[in-house]
Design a protein around this motif. Structure first.
Motif, PDB file in Angstrom:
ATOM      1  N   GLN A 154      -8.314 -37.542 -22.076  1.00 22.00           N
ATOM      2  CA  GLN A 154      -8.642 -37.058 -23.318  1.00 22.00           C
ATOM      3  C   GLN A 154      -9.856 -37.957 -24.099  1.00 22.00           C
ATOM      4  O   GLN A 154      -9.369 -39.072 -23.646  1.00 22.00           O
ATOM      5  N   TYR A 211     -12.227 -37.723 -27.217  1.00 21.64           N
ATOM      6  CA  TYR A 211     -12.681 -37.209 -28.686  1.00 21.64           C
ATOM      7  C   TYR A 211     -14.003 -36.652 -29.178  1.00 21.64           C
ATOM      8  O   TYR A 211     -14.760 -38.308 -28.623  1.00 21.64           O
ATOM      9  N   ASN A 244     -17.573 -26.744 -30.578  1.00 25.27           N
ATOM     10  CA  ASN A 244     -16.274 -26.197 -30.454  1.00 25.27           C
ATOM     11  C   ASN A 244     -15.991 -24.436 -29.054  1.00 25.27           C
ATOM     12  O   ASN A 244     -15.375 -24.737 -28.571  1.00 25.27           O
ATOM     13  N   ILE A 255     -17.291 -26.045 -25.924  1.00 26.36           N
ATOM     14  CA  ILE A 255     -16.204 -26.813 -24.870  1.00 26.36           C
ATOM     15  C   ILE A 255     -14.973 -25.737 -24.778  1.00 26.36           C
ATOM     16  O   ILE A 255     -14.353 -25.613 -23.359  1.00 26.36           O
ATOM     17  N   SER A 273     -14.089 -25.132 -20.707  1.00 28.88           N
ATOM     18  CA  SER A 273     -12.795 -24.923 -19.981  1.00 28.88           C
ATOM     19  C   SER A 273     -12.086 -24.356 -19.245  1.00 28.88           C
ATOM     20  O   SER A 273     -11.400 -24.253 -18.493  1.00 28.88           O
ATOM     21  N   TYR A 304      -9.316 -33.531 -21.074  1.00 26.87           N
ATOM     22  CA  TYR A 304      -9.573 -32.572 -21.722  1.00 26.87           C
ATOM     23  C   TYR A 304      -9.656 -33.099 -23.018  1.00 26.87           C
ATOM     24  O   TYR A 304     -10.421 -34.377 -23.244  1.00 26.87           O
ATOM     25  N   LEU A 305     -10.645 -31.860 -24.571  1.00 27.47           N
ATOM     26  CA  LEU A 305     -11.681 -32.711 -25.433  1.00 27.47           C
ATOM     27  C   LEU A 305     -11.363 -31.931 -26.557  1.00 27.47           C
ATOM     28  O   LEU A 305     -11.275 -30.519 -26.579  1.00 27.47           O
ATOM     29  N   GLN A 306     -11.941 -32.780 -27.692  1.00 29.17           N
ATOM     30  CA  GLN A 306     -11.430 -32.262 -29.139  1.00 29.17           C
ATOM     31  C   GLN A 306     -12.485 -32.829 -29.886  1.00 29.17           C
ATOM     32  O   GLN A 306     -12.950 -33.847 -29.888  1.00 29.17           O
ATOM     33  N   VAL A 307     -13.146 -32.029 -30.710  1.00 32.57           N
ATOM     34  CA  VAL A 307     -14.022 -32.756 -32.088  1.00 32.57           C
ATOM     35  C   VAL A 307     -13.286 -32.886 -33.450  1.00 32.57           C
ATOM     36  O   VAL A 307     -12.157 -32.314 -33.549  1.00 32.57           O
ATOM     37  N   ARG A 308     -13.906 -34.205 -33.411  1.00 29.77           N
ATOM     38  CA  ARG A 308     -13.091 -34.369 -34.391  1.00 29.77           C
ATOM     39  C   ARG A 308     -14.024 -34.941 -35.888  1.00 29.77           C
ATOM     40  O   ARG A 308     -15.304 -35.193 -35.796  1.00 29.77           O
TER      41      ARG A 308
END
Length: 517
Positions: A213, A215, A230, A233, A237, A254-258
């Motif tokens: 994971q 971020y 976003n 990504i 994906s 997996y990758l997320q933006v914060r």
């Protein structure tokens, strides 16, 4: 034709230029394909419009919407001459003299086109990493000599090796994109101009250390970067570059933006972790190091945008290729950012070893005001003012540190001879007082006292003046050595360097050297 969608270009009317081009071409029956690219980094020429011709791209700028009819009349679509024409983009001296490795695609590709990214060398590093053992990936980064580009300059490979060896079923990759330093915009230019490059670098890091994971912590002041990341990504994906089976490796990432909430101190790695976890951004005491107990108490690689975005070319071209640039222990390139009172502000990616004078004069063209340069601050609001006699020193981490300076994130802010260095020193203390997380006394109280002492220095003379200068030096010493993080620990850098190199602005007569002869 290419019209940037970068925030800097949007701020000066790029959308209006794009609309005017489409409208005018449609009215004239001219068939064109408009691509919204990233910025080339020649910010004084934005909006920079490029036209693809048989000879290559031809640049026009700065273009405003009202210029469009005249440009088309002059044969812009054929790359014809005009007052705003700069010839072939790649041959413009500002770009031709650079060594663009990390920024090789920025301003060239459509930032959200997977096809464009792959056609320009994208995913080669991740493909190579997917076929390698994790320790071999780490070794490549170690051998390249890549050091953290966020300012600390810690060897990236050592950090990765520590996380890879740390026990734990869950590990994380955290990208620090909280680019809050004055005069810096390299992270933003890359996120908006080549987001897949950052994604690829983070996926490689995940494979290297066994993290599943990631971020990306982006400052709230970068809304365009957040939207771009976003979308990138999601597309990466869907194409299998992220997800349960990264690049066919059989491993997940997996990758997320914060999004940050406007706190400068969250650029400090542990305060950033607190913020990602949903808590107030306050600096953590170390140890434990984040590589051992980081995000949610798990082993975490923390690197900034440029560090992670440089990894793909190292894996694609090999550690020796990257080692071939730079000097000493400062290997590779750094995107220097020219800002402040400067004629040609923008981004210059060069190998370590060039000088401040080359950057500010040869690339930047001197001050925008036309007045002599008085001071150059390097390394953000907590960086020192480099002494004029050191402007010809090679830019190198160790050489700068030896003289009490920092290269930092590569940001340069230029001031002309009208600048009041005492007021700029006061600003550094005031900035620290406003942005301090408040956890440690030297930073929280020291910065407030610093503002008061500088005010007394600029108002008073005589014996009290000398006593206040001595008090300011003592206060800086306490902050530098007693603060919990670099927020308070580095605030003395601009204050002390201003005091040392520009004593007249503090009402101090410079020491006269006496010739014994």
């Amino acid at each position: 034709m290419y019209v940037p969608r970068d925030a800097a270009a949007l701020a000066v009317g790029a959308d209006a230029v794009a609309q005017a081009l489409q409208r005018e071409c449609a009215a004239r029956g001219l068939a064109v394909e408009l691509v919204r690219n990233g910025s080339r980094g020649l910010l004084w020429l934005e909006t920079l419009v490029e036209i693809e011709t048989a000879q290559g791209r031809v640049a026009y700028g700065p273009v405003q919407a009202a210029d469009v009819p005249g440009l088309l009349d002059a044969g812009m679509l054929q790359g014809q001459s005009h007052a705003l024409c700069h010839g072939l983009t790649e041959q413009m001296p500002y770009l031709a003299r650079q060594e663009r490795l990390t920024f090789a695609r920025v301003g060239i590709v459509d930032p959200l086109s997977l096809r464009d990214y792959e056609a320009h060398g994208g995913w080669q590093g991740l493909r190579a990493a997917a076929a390698m053992a994790p320790e071999a990936i780490v070794q490549q980064v170690l051998d390249s000599g890549l050091r953290g580009r966020g300012g600390a300059a810690f060897p990236a490979g050592i950090k990765w090796k520590t996380v890879a060896a740390a026990p734990g079923s869950q590990k994380y990759i955290a990208c620090n994109a909280d680019e809050g330093d004055s005069g810096t915009f390299a992270d933003r230019l890359l996120m908006e101009g080549d987001p897949f490059c950052l994604i690829e670098g983070m996926a490689i890091a995940g494979l290297a250390v066994g993290a599943t994971q990631g971020y990306i912590y982006v400052r709230s002041e970068y809304p365009h970067s957040i939207v771009m990341l976003n979308e990138a990504i999601a597309r990466a994906s869907a194409a299998g570059w992220l997800g349960a089976n990264v690049a066919g490796s059989g491993k997940a990432f997996y990758l997320q933006v914060r999004k940050g909430a406007g706190s400068y101190v969250c650029g400090e790695e542990t305060a950033m972790l607190e913020s990602i976890e949903g808590k107030r951004g306050i600096v953590r005491a170390k140890p434990p190091l984040p590589a051992i107990e980081g995000l949610f108490g798990k082993p975490t690689v923390i690197n900034n945008v440029i560090t992670l975005a440089t990894v793909p070319i190292i894996l694609a071209r090999g550690a020796a290729f990257y080692q071939g640039y730079g000097m000493g222990r400062s290997r590779g390139t750094l995107p220097f950012q020219l800002a402040g009172n400067i004629a040609r502000g923008g981004l210059v990616e060069k190998a370590f070893g060039l000088t401040l004078r080359e950057l500010v004069q040869d690339f930047g063209g001197g001050t925008a005001s036309g007045r002599p340069i008085k001071a150059i601050q390097v390394g953000g609001p907590l960086g020192s003012y480099v002494a004029p006699e050191n402007w010809d020193d090679p830019l190198d981490y160790e050489a700068y540190a030896a003289k009490g300076n920092v290269v930092g994130h590569g940001g340069l802010v230029v001031h002309d001879d009208s600048a009041d260095m005492a007021q700029l020193a006061r600003y550094a203390m005031e900035f620290c007082a406003i942005e301090s997380c408040g956890k440690c006394t030297p930073c929280r109280i020291g910065s407030t006292r610093g503002v008061e002492v500088i005010d007394r220095i600029t108002r008073q003379g005589g014996a009290e003046h000398a006593a206040n200068v001595a008090l300011l030096e003592s206060l800086c010493d306490t902050m530098q050595h007693g603060s919990l993080c670099a927020m308070g620990g580095m605030t003395p850098y601009p204050v002390r360097s201003a005091l040392q190199h520009y004593p007249q602005d503090f009402g101090i007569e410079p020491v006269q050297t006496v010739n014994p002869a």
